[in-house]
Design a protein around this motif. Structure first.
Motif, PDB file in Angstrom:
ATOM      1  N   ALA A  20       0.825  -1.206   0.000  1.00 31.71           N
ATOM      2  CA  ALA A  20       0.000   0.000   0.000  1.00 31.71           C
ATOM      3  C   ALA A  20       0.860   1.258   0.000  1.00 31.71           C
ATOM      4  O   ALA A  20       0.540   2.250  -0.662  1.00 31.71           O
ATOM      5  CB  ALA A  20      -0.929  -0.012   1.213  1.00 31.71           C
ATOM      6  N   LEU A  23       2.117   1.892  -3.500  1.00 34.36           N
ATOM      7  CA  LEU A  23       1.062   2.298  -4.424  1.00 34.36           C
ATOM      8  C   LEU A  23       0.560   3.708  -4.143  1.00 34.36           C
ATOM      9  O   LEU A  23       0.232   4.457  -5.070  1.00 34.36           O
ATOM     10  CB  LEU A  23      -0.105   1.304  -4.347  1.00 34.36           C
ATOM     11  CG  LEU A  23       0.174  -0.103  -4.882  1.00 34.36           C
ATOM     12  CD1 LEU A  23      -1.025  -1.013  -4.625  1.00 34.36           C
ATOM     13  CD2 LEU A  23       0.489  -0.061  -6.374  1.00 34.36           C
ATOM     14  N   LEU A  24       0.496   4.069  -2.858  1.00 36.29           N
ATOM     15  CA  LEU A  24      -0.097   5.353  -2.479  1.00 36.29           C
ATOM     16  C   LEU A  24       0.931   6.416  -2.113  1.00 36.29           C
ATOM     17  O   LEU A  24       0.549   7.519  -1.719  1.00 36.29           O
ATOM     18  CB  LEU A  24      -1.048   5.154  -1.296  1.00 36.29           C
ATOM     19  CG  LEU A  24      -2.209   4.170  -1.518  1.00 36.29           C
ATOM     20  CD1 LEU A  24      -3.017   4.011  -0.244  1.00 36.29           C
ATOM     21  CD2 LEU A  24      -3.101   4.640  -2.667  1.00 36.29           C
ATOM     22  N   ARG A  26       2.915   8.379  -3.743  1.00 38.15           N
ATOM     23  CA  ARG A  26       2.902   9.651  -4.468  1.00 38.15           C
ATOM     24  C   ARG A  26       1.498  10.241  -4.574  1.00 38.15           C
ATOM     25  O   ARG A  26       1.318  11.454  -4.490  1.00 38.15           O
ATOM     26  CB  ARG A  26       3.486   9.451  -5.869  1.00 38.15           C
ATOM     27  CG  ARG A  26       4.972   9.122  -5.857  1.00 38.15           C
ATOM     28  CD  ARG A  26       5.536   9.105  -7.265  1.00 38.15           C
ATOM     29  NE  ARG A  26       6.972   8.866  -7.262  1.00 38.15           N
ATOM     30  CZ  ARG A  26       7.727   8.826  -8.355  1.00 38.15           C
ATOM     31  NH1 ARG A  26       7.176   9.016  -9.550  1.00 38.15           N
ATOM     32  NH2 ARG A  26       9.024   8.601  -8.271  1.00 38.15           N
ATOM     33  N   SER A  27       0.506   9.373  -4.760  1.00 39.30           N
ATOM     34  CA  SER A  27      -0.849   9.890  -4.946  1.00 39.30           C
ATOM     35  C   SER A  27      -1.485  10.349  -3.650  1.00 39.30           C
ATOM     36  O   SER A  27      -2.325  11.256  -3.655  1.00 39.30           O
ATOM     37  CB  SER A  27      -1.723   8.816  -5.600  1.00 39.30           C
ATOM     38  OG  SER A  27      -1.776   7.646  -4.780  1.00 39.30           O
ATOM     39  N   ALA A  28      -1.127   9.723  -2.518  1.00 41.71           N
ATOM     40  CA  ALA A  28      -1.707  10.089  -1.222  1.00 41.71           C
ATOM     41  C   ALA A  28      -0.610  10.130  -0.174  1.00 41.71           C
ATOM     42  O   ALA A  28      -0.518   9.246   0.682  1.00 41.71           O
ATOM     43  CB  ALA A  28      -2.799   9.094  -0.829  1.00 41.71           C
ATOM     44  N   PHE A  31      -0.940   9.394   3.717  1.00 44.59           N
ATOM     45  CA  PHE A  31      -1.126   8.054   4.271  1.00 44.59           C
ATOM     46  C   PHE A  31       0.191   7.308   4.473  1.00 44.59           C
ATOM     47  O   PHE A  31       0.181   6.185   4.980  1.00 44.59           O
ATOM     48  CB  PHE A  31      -2.026   7.222   3.343  1.00 44.59           C
ATOM     49  CG  PHE A  31      -3.457   7.657   3.344  1.00 44.59           C
ATOM     50  CD1 PHE A  31      -4.321   7.235   4.332  1.00 44.59           C
ATOM     51  CD2 PHE A  31      -3.936   8.498   2.346  1.00 44.59           C
ATOM     52  CE1 PHE A  31      -5.647   7.640   4.337  1.00 44.59           C
ATOM     53  CE2 PHE A  31      -5.250   8.912   2.333  1.00 44.59           C
ATOM     54  CZ  PHE A  31      -6.117   8.482   3.339  1.00 44.59           C
ATOM     55  N   VAL A  32       1.293   7.895   4.033  1.00 44.29           N
ATOM     56  CA  VAL A  32       2.563   7.158   4.052  1.00 44.29           C
ATOM     57  C   VAL A  32       2.980   6.800   5.477  1.00 44.29           C
ATOM     58  O   VAL A  32       3.315   5.643   5.766  1.00 44.29           O
ATOM     59  CB  VAL A  32       3.659   7.983   3.346  1.00 44.29           C
ATOM     60  CG1 VAL A  32       5.018   7.326   3.551  1.00 44.29           C
ATOM     61  CG2 VAL A  32       3.353   8.097   1.869  1.00 44.29           C
TER      62      VAL A  32
END
Length: 664
Positions: A20, A23-24, A26-28, A31-32
């Motif tokens: 996760a 996948l996330l 760069r876009s979110a 949430f990292v």
């Protein structure tokens, strides 16, 4: 929820967090950090529940076969005994602390998302190694850790040191993994299974035909992964990576995997007395060599790296005496205080604002600027030096006690020579460990170097993690030998009188002698011209510095070769210091024996490819090209030319026919 289900979720959660995060990332980006911390924290909670349910009792075994793989099946198997349960809790604790710490340490790093995902994947792979009951599945986790360490060590890939360190770590560990894989295949061929329980049953029945060969092949992989002589040279260079990565790799995870593997299959190694002696010699050389090298290093992280190598030598020494309880006890204890040491060093480096100021000779005035690191690192160094009542004392004494039992003939699990080798080397290493721990503390917190710029107080999460790890470093040993004997094969972990007195005595001697040497060298430095520069910066620095340079050149011939007068390591090691600082030149030896011949062979192959093979290929095209040019000239498009050529050819054929007929 069953214990088996909980155990399966332990490696799955960090893996899902890693996926996760990638996948996330760069876009979110918001949430990292939660995806980095929460899955690992949840895995830790589940590992604690698994350990509580297992309780040091009968091992938990579960197995399923997804698909037939031939004569030797590969199965998804769990084998969780007391050792696995405790090591999993340690891995989860250190990994969670590293992830939380990294949110502050790398808060401004543009590649934090990929970093956190790789740490989660690394953690998942180590959980897989710990819980796996099938050696092929264990190998998957083993290799995933290797590739993750390659990327994590090379996180600062802009620097040539990080690129070289990551490549070196990968190649050296792979050098050991090749015979390791061959050993696994040979073991499965002789036992008919990759399952740990079935292999141990075959060993107990005496059905192995080549135990020595298999054990030695497996030890090559163990030496690479756990940084034991002679495949230990990658570990100090791996300090080029972020400090939290150093804590993760050098505390409870990757480097502990080899020790843990031998503990899992210890009866296999005990079936070969030659393998046990080799293990003991490897441990002894590793302990002593790394301790001497640590005493000569200036970079604080390299000191800790060599320290890790030496403490892993204690663990392999315990295994060489046939005592896996002592080995795993020291593994767990060391994991806590070594993670604390690296993370405290990270606070020091963070306070200085740059990794280049990790040199202890350049540190000054850090005690008041990083009080949390000062107090927690003091606790960890006392544990490292095995001073009672800190955790390292109890776990290290269990190793020395096991060696004493073997040396005095109280057990037949290992040859007496292995016991004496580990005992003598362990006591000498205890002396040197206390010496370099004292030296590190003095130079880091009471040093006389140039004061680094103050970059302000460190993030709260970094300091909080230090105090969390300080608790087991202080109390784990005392609690373990009273409350956890059932987790270590029912072994009594109470320190024995003889080794306790000897071990503590030599440690105190090492610390006291180092402190005396530091006082002596500091007094000399203060009376030297260079000391005058540091003591009176407001004076005529140019004149004083010129006098200092002249004095040092008169004494040593070259200013660059003059020793630092405030470093007790130079005084204690004497002429050995230069060689110890260079790791006894093993990298140079390997470069001469392996790197240069390989490069020469590659150059020869390149020459043959370019100058011979390519020349042949080019030459093979010359004749067709000439023929094509000749034919192209003949194709003029002029009909008269074609008719003339046809007539000429007819005449030639006629003349030839007449000559043939005449000859007949």
């Amino acid at each position: 929820m069953t214990t088996t289900t909980l155990a399966v979720l332990v490696p799955v959660l960090p893996f899902l967090g890693a996926a996760a995060g990638l996948l996330l990332g760069r876009s979110a980006p918001g949430f990292v950090r939660p995806l980095a911390v929460l899955p690992t924290l949840a895995a830790l909670v589940l590992a604690v529940l698994v350990a509580a349910r297992q309780g040091g009792g009968r091992a938990l075994d579960a197995v399923t076969e997804l698909t037939p793989t031939g004569s030797v099946p590969v199965e998804l198997a769990l084998h969780i005994d007391g050792f696995a349960a405790l090591v999993a809790v340690l891995v989860g604790t250190v990994a969670t602390c590293v992830q939380i710490y990294s949110t502050g340490y790398l808060r401004d790093d543009p590649r934090y998302a990929s970093y956190a995902a790789l740490v989660s994947l690394f953690t998942s792979a180590m959980f897989l190694v710990v819980y796996s009951g099938d050696l092929m599945v264990l190998l998957v986790g083993w290799e995933v850790m290797g590739i993750c360490s390659y990327f994590l060590v090379g996180h600062y890939w802009e620097t040539p040191e990080a690129r070289a360190a990551s490549l070196k770590a990968f190649l050296v560990t792979k050098l050991g993994d090749v015979p390791f894989l061959i050993g696994l295949l040979a073991l499965a061929t002789e036992t008919g299974s990759f399952r740990i329980t079935k292999i141990l049953g075959a060993v107990a029945s005496g059905s192995l035909d080549h135990p020595t060969l298999i054990a030695l092949l497996l030890l090559a992989g163990v030496a690479g992964k756990s940084a034991q002589f002679p495949l230990h040279t990658w570990l100090p260079d791996a300090m080029a990576g972020p400090t939290p990565v150093s804590a993760l790799i050098h505390a409870a995870t990757m480097v502990a995997a080899g020790v843990y593997f031998v503990a899992r299959l210890l009866p296999l190694f005990e079936a070969s007395r030659a393998a046990m002696v080799v293990l003991a010699v490897m441990a002894a050389v590793t302990m002593l060599g790394s301790a001497l090298a640590a005493l000569a290093q200036d970079d604080i992280k390299r000191v800790l790296a060599y320290s890790t190598i030496g403490q892993l030598g204690y663990m392999t020494g315990a295994l060489a005496t046939g005592d896996r309880g002592a080995a795993v006890f020291h593994l767990v204890s060391h994991g806590a205080f070594k993670a604390l040491l690296f993370l405290a060093a990270g606070v020091i480096i963070h306070a200085a604002g740059t990794n280049s100021l990790a040199a202890m000779s350049r540190m000054r005035g850090l005690r008041d600027r990083v009080p949390d690191a000062y107090w927690t690192m003091t606790v960890a160094l006392l544990a490292l030096a095995a001073i009672p009542p800190f955790s390292g004392f109890f776990s290290k004494e269990s190793v020395l006690g096991a060696a004493e039992h073997v040396a005095t003939g109280h057990t037949e699990h290992a040859p007496g020579a292995a016991g004496w080798t580990v005992l003598v080397a362990g006591l000498l290493t205890a002396l040197l460990t206390a010496a370099y721990a004292t030296r590190l503390w003095l130079l880091a917190f009471r040093g006389r170097g140039a004061e680094a710029p103050d970059h302000g107080r460190q993030p709260l999460v970094m300091n909080a993690v230090l105090w969390v790890l300080a608790l087991p470093s202080l109390a784990l040993g005392g609690l373990a030998f009273r409350l956890l004997p059932d987790w270590f094969d029912g072994q009594d972990l109470t320190p024995t009188l003889t080794t306790s007195v000897l071990g503590t005595g030599v440690a105190l001697v090492g610390g006291i002698v180092t402190y005396a040497a530091w006082r002596h060298t500091t007094a000399l430095a203060e009376r030297s011209p260079l000391g005058a520069v540091a003591a009176h910066p407001e004076g005529d620095a140019g004149l004083v510095e010129a006098e200092a340079i002249a004095a040092h050149r008169a004494a040593y011939g070259d200013l660059a070769s003059a020793p630092d007068p405030s470093d007790p390591g130079r005084l204690l090691l004497g002429p050995v210091h230069r060689h110890a600082a260079a790791g006894f030149h093993l990298d140079a030896v390997y470069t001469t024996l392996f790197v240069r011949p390989v490069q020469a062979g590659a150059s020869l192959v390149r020459f043959l490819d370019r100058e011979v093979v390519d020349t042949y290929v080019r030459a093979a095209g010359v004749l067709p090209r000439l023929l094509g040019a000749a034919v192209r000239r003949a194709q003029t498009g002029n009909v008269q030319t074609y008719v003339s050529a046809l007539l000429a050819g007819t005449v030639v054929l006629a003349v030839a026919a007449v000559l043939v007929a005449a000859g007949a």
